[in-house]
Design a protein around this motif. Sequence first.
Motif, PDB file in Angstrom:
ATOM      1  N   ALA A 332      46.191 -18.102  -3.967  1.00 28.74           N
ATOM      2  CA  ALA A 332      45.893 -18.804  -5.219  1.00 28.74           C
ATOM      3  C   ALA A 332      46.389 -20.242  -5.159  1.00 28.74           C
ATOM      4  O   ALA A 332      45.709 -21.172  -5.629  1.00 28.74           O
ATOM      5  N   ALA A 333      47.551 -20.450  -4.560  1.00 21.76           N
ATOM      6  CA  ALA A 333      48.105 -21.803  -4.455  1.00 21.76           C
ATOM      7  C   ALA A 333      47.243 -22.679  -3.557  1.00 21.76           C
ATOM      8  O   ALA A 333      46.983 -23.854  -3.866  1.00 21.76           O
ATOM      9  N   VAL A 334      46.770 -22.122  -2.436  1.00 22.51           N
ATOM     10  CA  VAL A 334      45.909 -22.879  -1.512  1.00 22.51           C
ATOM     11  C   VAL A 334      44.616 -23.289  -2.203  1.00 22.51           C
ATOM     12  O   VAL A 334      44.173 -24.443  -2.128  1.00 22.51           O
ATOM     13  N   LEU A 335      43.992 -22.335  -2.908  1.00 18.74           N
ATOM     14  CA  LEU A 335      42.723 -22.616  -3.584  1.00 18.74           C
ATOM     15  C   LEU A 335      42.914 -23.611  -4.730  1.00 18.74           C
ATOM     16  O   LEU A 335      42.091 -24.519  -4.921  1.00 18.74           O
ATOM     17  N   ALA A 336      43.989 -23.446  -5.494  1.00 20.60           N
ATOM     18  CA  ALA A 336      44.250 -24.363  -6.607  1.00 20.60           C
ATOM     19  C   ALA A 336      44.503 -25.779  -6.102  1.00 20.60           C
ATOM     20  O   ALA A 336      43.980 -26.761  -6.656  1.00 20.60           O
ATOM     21  N   PHE A 337      45.278 -25.892  -5.030  1.00 20.62           N
ATOM     22  CA  PHE A 337      45.545 -27.219  -4.464  1.00 20.62           C
ATOM     23  C   PHE A 337      44.248 -27.842  -3.947  1.00 20.62           C
ATOM     24  O   PHE A 337      44.014 -29.047  -4.111  1.00 20.62           O
ATOM     25  N   GLY A 338      43.402 -27.022  -3.314  1.00 24.54           N
ATOM     26  CA  GLY A 338      42.128 -27.535  -2.816  1.00 24.54           C
ATOM     27  C   GLY A 338      41.255 -28.081  -3.926  1.00 24.54           C
ATOM     28  O   GLY A 338      40.640 -29.148  -3.784  1.00 24.54           O
ATOM     29  N   MET A 339      41.195 -27.373  -5.045  1.00 23.47           N
ATOM     30  CA  MET A 339      40.384 -27.828  -6.174  1.00 23.47           C
ATOM     31  C   MET A 339      40.948 -29.099  -6.793  1.00 23.47           C
ATOM     32  O   MET A 339      40.208 -30.006  -7.193  1.00 23.47           O
ATOM     33  N   LEU A 340      42.277 -29.181  -6.879  1.00 22.83           N
ATOM     34  CA  LEU A 340      42.904 -30.392  -7.411  1.00 22.83           C
ATOM     35  C   LEU A 340      42.626 -31.597  -6.506  1.00 22.83           C
ATOM     36  O   LEU A 340      42.353 -32.695  -6.987  1.00 22.83           O
ATOM     37  N   ALA A 341      42.691 -31.370  -5.199  1.00 28.73           N
ATOM     38  CA  ALA A 341      42.470 -32.452  -4.251  1.00 28.73           C
ATOM     39  C   ALA A 341      41.017 -32.935  -4.274  1.00 28.73           C
ATOM     40  O   ALA A 341      40.745 -34.123  -4.075  1.00 28.73           O
ATOM     41  N   LEU A 342      40.092 -32.026  -4.539  1.00 34.02           N
ATOM     42  CA  LEU A 342      38.667 -32.380  -4.529  1.00 34.02           C
ATOM     43  C   LEU A 342      38.162 -32.843  -5.892  1.00 34.02           C
ATOM     44  O   LEU A 342      37.083 -33.431  -5.972  1.00 34.02           O
ATOM     45  N   SER A 343      38.909 -32.586  -6.957  1.00 40.29           N
ATOM     46  CA  SER A 343      38.433 -32.898  -8.308  1.00 40.29           C
ATOM     47  C   SER A 343      38.087 -34.367  -8.542  1.00 40.29           C
ATOM     48  O   SER A 343      37.161 -34.655  -9.315  1.00 40.29           O
ATOM     49  N   PRO A 344      38.766 -35.345  -7.903  1.00 41.29           N
ATOM     50  CA  PRO A 344      38.336 -36.735  -8.111  1.00 41.29           C
ATOM     51  C   PRO A 344      36.997 -37.060  -7.451  1.00 41.29           C
ATOM     52  O   PRO A 344      36.355 -38.054  -7.800  1.00 41.29           O
ATOM     53  N   PHE A 345      36.571 -36.229  -6.504  1.00 40.89           N
ATOM     54  CA  PHE A 345      35.379 -36.525  -5.716  1.00 40.89           C
ATOM     55  C   PHE A 345      34.177 -35.663  -6.100  1.00 40.89           C
ATOM     56  O   PHE A 345      33.029 -36.034  -5.856  1.00 40.89           O
ATOM     57  N   PHE A 346      34.432 -34.493  -6.684  1.00 44.09           N
ATOM     58  CA  PHE A 346      33.352 -33.582  -7.054  1.00 44.09           C
ATOM     59  C   PHE A 346      33.577 -33.063  -8.469  1.00 44.09           C
ATOM     60  O   PHE A 346      34.716 -32.836  -8.873  1.00 44.09           O
ATOM     61  N   LEU A 347      32.476 -32.862  -9.189  1.00 46.22           N
ATOM     62  CA  LEU A 347      32.558 -32.295 -10.528  1.00 46.22           C
ATOM     63  C   LEU A 347      32.776 -30.789 -10.400  1.00 46.22           C
ATOM     64  O   LEU A 347      31.934 -30.076  -9.858  1.00 46.22           O
ATOM     65  N   ILE A 348      33.922 -30.311 -10.852  1.00 46.22           N
ATOM     66  CA  ILE A 348      34.249 -28.884 -10.743  1.00 46.22           C
ATOM     67  C   ILE A 348      33.571 -28.142 -11.887  1.00 46.22           C
ATOM     68  O   ILE A 348      34.099 -28.044 -12.990  1.00 46.22           O
ATOM     69  N   LYS A 349      32.383 -27.595 -11.600  1.00 43.00           N
ATOM     70  CA  LYS A 349      31.599 -26.914 -12.623  1.00 43.00           C
ATOM     71  C   LYS A 349      31.964 -25.424 -12.675  1.00 43.00           C
ATOM     72  O   LYS A 349      32.753 -24.929 -11.879  1.00 43.00           O
ATOM     73  N   VAL A 350      31.328 -24.726 -13.613  1.00 45.08           N
ATOM     74  CA  VAL A 350      31.559 -23.298 -13.772  1.00 45.08           C
ATOM     75  C   VAL A 350      31.255 -22.553 -12.478  1.00 45.08           C
ATOM     76  O   VAL A 350      32.002 -21.670 -12.055  1.00 45.08           O
ATOM     77  N   GLN A 351      30.145 -22.911 -11.808  1.00 47.30           N
ATOM     78  CA  GLN A 351      29.776 -22.197 -10.584  1.00 47.30           C
ATOM     79  C   GLN A 351      30.786 -22.425  -9.463  1.00 47.30           C
ATOM     80  O   GLN A 351      30.970 -21.559  -8.596  1.00 47.30           O
ATOM     81  N   ILE A 352      31.481 -23.568  -9.489  1.00 44.45           N
ATOM     82  CA  ILE A 352      32.506 -23.809  -8.465  1.00 44.45           C
ATOM     83  C   ILE A 352      33.688 -22.860  -8.695  1.00 44.45           C
ATOM     84  O   ILE A 352      34.228 -22.266  -7.744  1.00 44.45           O
ATOM     85  N   TYR A 353      34.108 -22.704  -9.937  1.00 42.83           N
ATOM     86  CA  TYR A 353      35.181 -21.758 -10.251  1.00 42.83           C
ATOM     87  C   TYR A 353      34.781 -20.346  -9.802  1.00 42.83           C
ATOM     88  O   TYR A 353      35.587 -19.597  -9.260  1.00 42.83           O
ATOM     89  N   ALA A 354      33.524 -19.996 -10.041  1.00 41.66           N
ATOM     90  CA  ALA A 354      33.056 -18.660  -9.679  1.00 41.66           C
ATOM     91  C   ALA A 354      33.072 -18.479  -8.163  1.00 41.66           C
ATOM     92  O   ALA A 354      33.476 -17.421  -7.656  1.00 41.66           O
ATOM     93  N   LEU A 355      32.632 -19.488  -7.419  1.00 38.99           N
ATOM     94  CA  LEU A 355      32.617 -19.401  -5.968  1.00 38.99           C
ATOM     95  C   LEU A 355      34.020 -19.285  -5.399  1.00 38.99           C
ATOM     96  O   LEU A 355      34.281 -18.492  -4.485  1.00 38.99           O
ATOM     97  N   VAL A 356      34.954 -20.077  -5.938  1.00 38.12           N
ATOM     98  CA  VAL A 356      36.341 -20.016  -5.474  1.00 38.12           C
ATOM     99  C   VAL A 356      36.949 -18.658  -5.786  1.00 38.12           C
ATOM    100  O   VAL A 356      37.659 -18.066  -4.974  1.00 38.12           O
ATOM    101  N   PHE A 357      36.626 -18.118  -6.987  1.00 38.71           N
ATOM    102  CA  PHE A 357      37.123 -16.793  -7.365  1.00 38.71           C
ATOM    103  C   PHE A 357      36.607 -15.739  -6.408  1.00 38.71           C
ATOM    104  O   PHE A 357      37.343 -14.860  -5.962  1.00 38.71           O
TER     105      PHE A 357
END
Length: 357
Positions: A332-357
């Motif tokens: 969970a920490a690895v995935l959360a950090f990855g999303m935080l690091a990518l959030s300035p560059f990509f729009l984290i939409k609902v489908q992205i949360y679903a894919l990461v889950f």
Amino acid sequence: MGLIQEKFFVQFWGLLGGLAALLIWYLPWRFQVNDDEVMMWLVSGAYTGSPESYAVFLHPLLSWGFSLLYKFAPGVLWYPLVWFTLTYLSFLVSVTQVKKKLGATLSAQIWALFLFALYAHFLFFLQFSIVSGFAVFSGLIARFGNPAEQNDRYSRLHRTDLLILFGFLVRPEVLFLFLAGATCINVLVFKHTFLYKRSAVPLLLGCIGYGISILWIANADLSNFEQLNRQRSGVFDHPTLQLNKEAFRARNPELYFFSHGMIDFGSDAKLVEKLPIWKKELDNMRWDWISPDAVVKSFWTYVQHEHFLLALMAVFFAFSLLVDWSKSVRIAAVLAFGMLALSPFFLIKVQIYALVF
């Protein structure tokens, strides 16, 4: 009784999944985003009057295949039917892998129930990235298999790789996203060397597929059209724009209207020339918007629109803690950090949360 349960585990969940798909097909399901609607109109001929063989976001081979199906039988709803079928087959393969790993234990039943909940939810709200995610996920877990199985059959093609292939054709980026995520998790958490060998075939499929796409687009003289759509998507889905729309109402009204889908590029060709300018402007502003508030705002947007999926994620995370709390927290920490690091560059939409889950 336990033997009967194990014998019919896959059949039970497969039948339940099939009945759910049949029932939902006749209920008012919908596409979660307009992209699916537009692509369906293109390949079916509803948009131009004749089936088109290029649907922008899909791989050209799949777009071409859809256009042939609609030419052969225009009265069949091929586009959603293929999405339903691919999602069902992915669910079936996933349940089969659960049974192989855990038998018919209570833990296996809970895993299957979570998979079924996700499966049914996204049949009601079809989205091509999620369809791709289900297919690639199930194909990869079948390929990765059991760490104890150290034979070389995973370096060759087998039937479940078809799900990886079709998932790639639906949304090419998803395969590479999953492979990158699996590699990062493996490096930081599991440390299984066999995974790299078993990832070789999916990676090769993706690279060959991308090569075919590039050649197809160039040969069909669609390079400019494809580039324009990439530019439009790069501006429209820019996190600086979508998370701060109101800030552009007075600053740049045209960009504000564009963010709400109220600009028609077909009526004013000069607007096309502004896309690179807008993209550069948004990129330059990106770092000004990065803050804890921006992250909270992005996540809160997800919370407001996806109560069911969020609840499912929370319950499943709690379940995973009971299974192996140490690995669950690290993953969970690895995935959360990855999303935080990518959030300035990509729009984290609902489908992205679903894919990461």
